[in-house]
Motif scaffolding. Structure first.
Motif, PDB file in Angstrom:
ATOM      1  N   PRO A 111      39.278 -59.880 -60.789  1.00 53.24           N
ATOM      2  CA  PRO A 111      38.727 -59.933 -59.426  1.00 53.24           C
ATOM      3  C   PRO A 111      37.774 -61.098 -59.237  1.00 53.24           C
ATOM      4  N   VAL A 112      37.877 -61.750 -58.065  1.00 48.10           N
ATOM      5  CA  VAL A 112      36.961 -62.824 -57.683  1.00 48.10           C
ATOM      6  C   VAL A 112      36.552 -62.603 -56.235  1.00 48.10           C
ATOM      7  N   THR A 113      35.563 -63.352 -55.784  1.00 54.87           N
ATOM      8  CA  THR A 113      35.127 -63.267 -54.394  1.00 54.87           C
ATOM      9  C   THR A 113      36.050 -64.095 -53.500  1.00 54.87           C
ATOM     10  N   ALA A 114      35.950 -63.853 -52.200  1.00 52.91           N
ATOM     11  CA  ALA A 114      36.752 -64.616 -51.247  1.00 52.91           C
ATOM     12  C   ALA A 114      36.377 -66.102 -51.284  1.00 52.91           C
ATOM     13  N   ASP A 115      35.100 -66.404 -51.432  1.00 53.90           N
ATOM     14  CA  ASP A 115      34.671 -67.805 -51.504  1.00 53.90           C
ATOM     15  C   ASP A 115      35.268 -68.484 -52.737  1.00 53.90           C
ATOM     16  N   ARG A 116      35.257 -67.781 -53.846  1.00 58.84           N
ATOM     17  CA  ARG A 116      35.818 -68.358 -55.068  1.00 58.84           C
ATOM     18  C   ARG A 116      37.323 -68.567 -54.927  1.00 58.84           C
ATOM     19  N   LEU A 117      38.003 -67.642 -54.278  1.00 64.78           N
ATOM     20  CA  LEU A 117      39.449 -67.795 -54.087  1.00 64.78           C
ATOM     21  C   LEU A 117      39.757 -69.032 -53.247  1.00 64.78           C
ATOM     22  N   ARG A 118      38.937 -69.292 -52.216  1.00 68.12           N
ATOM     23  CA  ARG A 118      39.151 -70.489 -51.401  1.00 68.12           C
ATOM     24  C   ARG A 118      39.017 -71.752 -52.247  1.00 68.12           C
ATOM     25  N   GLU A 119      38.060 -71.765 -53.160  1.00 67.78           N
ATOM     26  CA  GLU A 119      37.900 -72.919 -54.050  1.00 67.78           C
ATOM     27  C   GLU A 119      39.131 -73.072 -54.946  1.00 67.78           C
ATOM     28  N   LEU A 120      39.586 -71.965 -55.494  1.00 65.88           N
ATOM     29  CA  LEU A 120      40.734 -72.010 -56.406  1.00 65.88           C
ATOM     30  C   LEU A 120      42.011 -72.417 -55.680  1.00 65.88           C
ATOM     31  N   ALA A 121      42.113 -72.030 -54.404  1.00 63.17           N
ATOM     32  CA  ALA A 121      43.318 -72.351 -53.626  1.00 63.17           C
ATOM     33  C   ALA A 121      43.465 -73.847 -53.411  1.00 63.17           C
ATOM     34  N   ALA A 122      42.363 -74.608 -53.554  1.00 61.81           N
ATOM     35  CA  ALA A 122      42.417 -76.051 -53.347  1.00 61.81           C
ATOM     36  C   ALA A 122      42.946 -76.807 -54.556  1.00 61.81           C
ATOM     37  N   ALA A 123      43.147 -76.110 -55.676  1.00 62.56           N
ATOM     38  CA  ALA A 123      43.645 -76.785 -56.884  1.00 62.56           C
ATOM     39  C   ALA A 123      45.036 -77.354 -56.622  1.00 62.56           C
ATOM     40  N   PRO A 124      45.286 -78.611 -56.991  1.00 59.16           N
ATOM     41  CA  PRO A 124      46.568 -79.240 -56.663  1.00 59.16           C
ATOM     42  C   PRO A 124      47.762 -78.643 -57.391  1.00 59.16           C
TER      43      PRO A 124
END
Length: 246
Positions: free
Chosen positions: A221-234
């Motif tokens: 589990p991660v936070t929504a903010d952390r998921l947004r950061e991870l979603a930016a990974a190329p």
């Protein structure tokens, strides 16, 4: 005592043969299907052009100019019967993926409903998903899309009677003791409990479909903010990490 299996050889369309070990997603039958599929992929029968493992079955498509259904069924019958008579143990996974996901809220709008149906609270539901020994059972329905399981028996939750009109790519949904992580936005009869940024299929990636049948899966589990950061990974893996186990 080892579960008793059957091995039915069935016609499938004009150029297919289906080898089926069970009617339900029984763990022993799933292992039998995986073992048969691996054996056939290593030593494909003459005339076979596609080998597609399912949860408890293996579909083979053949070239009618090179073989026929009767000949292929005769070739498959003894091999499938031997596996059914002495089901092998589930092979240990060779790789493990750890996949971040946000549970509940707008990212898992049906988590509370699923938890109630399983007889537990939401936090226990998250702990169960993240703490269970999960494996990719098969890939299907959409490119790279995994069916993952099995969750405990209390999670033998039926599909919804009406379709959820939309879940996004990366949605983590559950039903019948299994998890599906969607490759693309889709309607579904499964209930969404979480959201990942993992992309099962990307044709521009060196490995377009990173998950393989038999891979171990862990959700974290991660936070929504952390998921947004991870979603930016190329790489489109949404922060997922891969560990080679053997």
């Amino acid at each position: 005592m080892t579960a008793s299996l059957t091995s039915d050889i069935l016609p499938a369309g004009p150029d297919g043969v289906l080898v089926r070990f069970a009617l339900r997603p029984d763990p022993v039958a799933m292992t039998a299907a995986q073992v048969l599929a691996r054996g056939l992929q290593d030593h494909p029968p003459a005339g076979v052009v596609e080998i597609a493992p399912g949860l408890v079955s293996v579909l083979l498509r053949f070239d009618p100019a090179r073989t026929d259904r009767a000949r292929l069924a005769a070739r498959l019958g003894p091999q499938a019967s031997a596996i059914a008579a002495d089901p092998p143990p589930q092979p240990a996974p060779l790789r493990r993926w750890t996949i971040p996901a946000v549970f509940g809220g707008q990212h898992g709008p049906q988590l509370a409903e699923v938890a109630r149906m399983a007889g537990i609270d939401e936090q226990q539901a998250i702990q169960t998903i993240c703490g269970s020994d999960l494996n990719v059972l098969t890939i299907g329905f959409a490119p790279g899309q995994p069916y993952i399981g099995l969750l405990p028996q209390a999670w033998d939750i039926p599909r919804m009677s009406e379709l959820n009109p939309r879940v996004p790519a990366g949605a983590v949904v559950v039903a019948v003791r299994q998890i599906v992580m969607f490759s693309a936005e889709s309607a579904t009869g499964w209930r969404q409990v979480a959201q990942s940024a993992f992309r099962n299929f990307d044709p521009d990636r060196n490995t377009p479909m990173p998950l393989l049948a038999g891979d171990a899966i862990r959700y974290t589990p991660v936070t929504a903010d952390r998921l947004r950061e991870l979603a930016a990974a190329p790489d489109g893996l949404g922060g997922a990490t891969l560990e080679v186990l053997a």
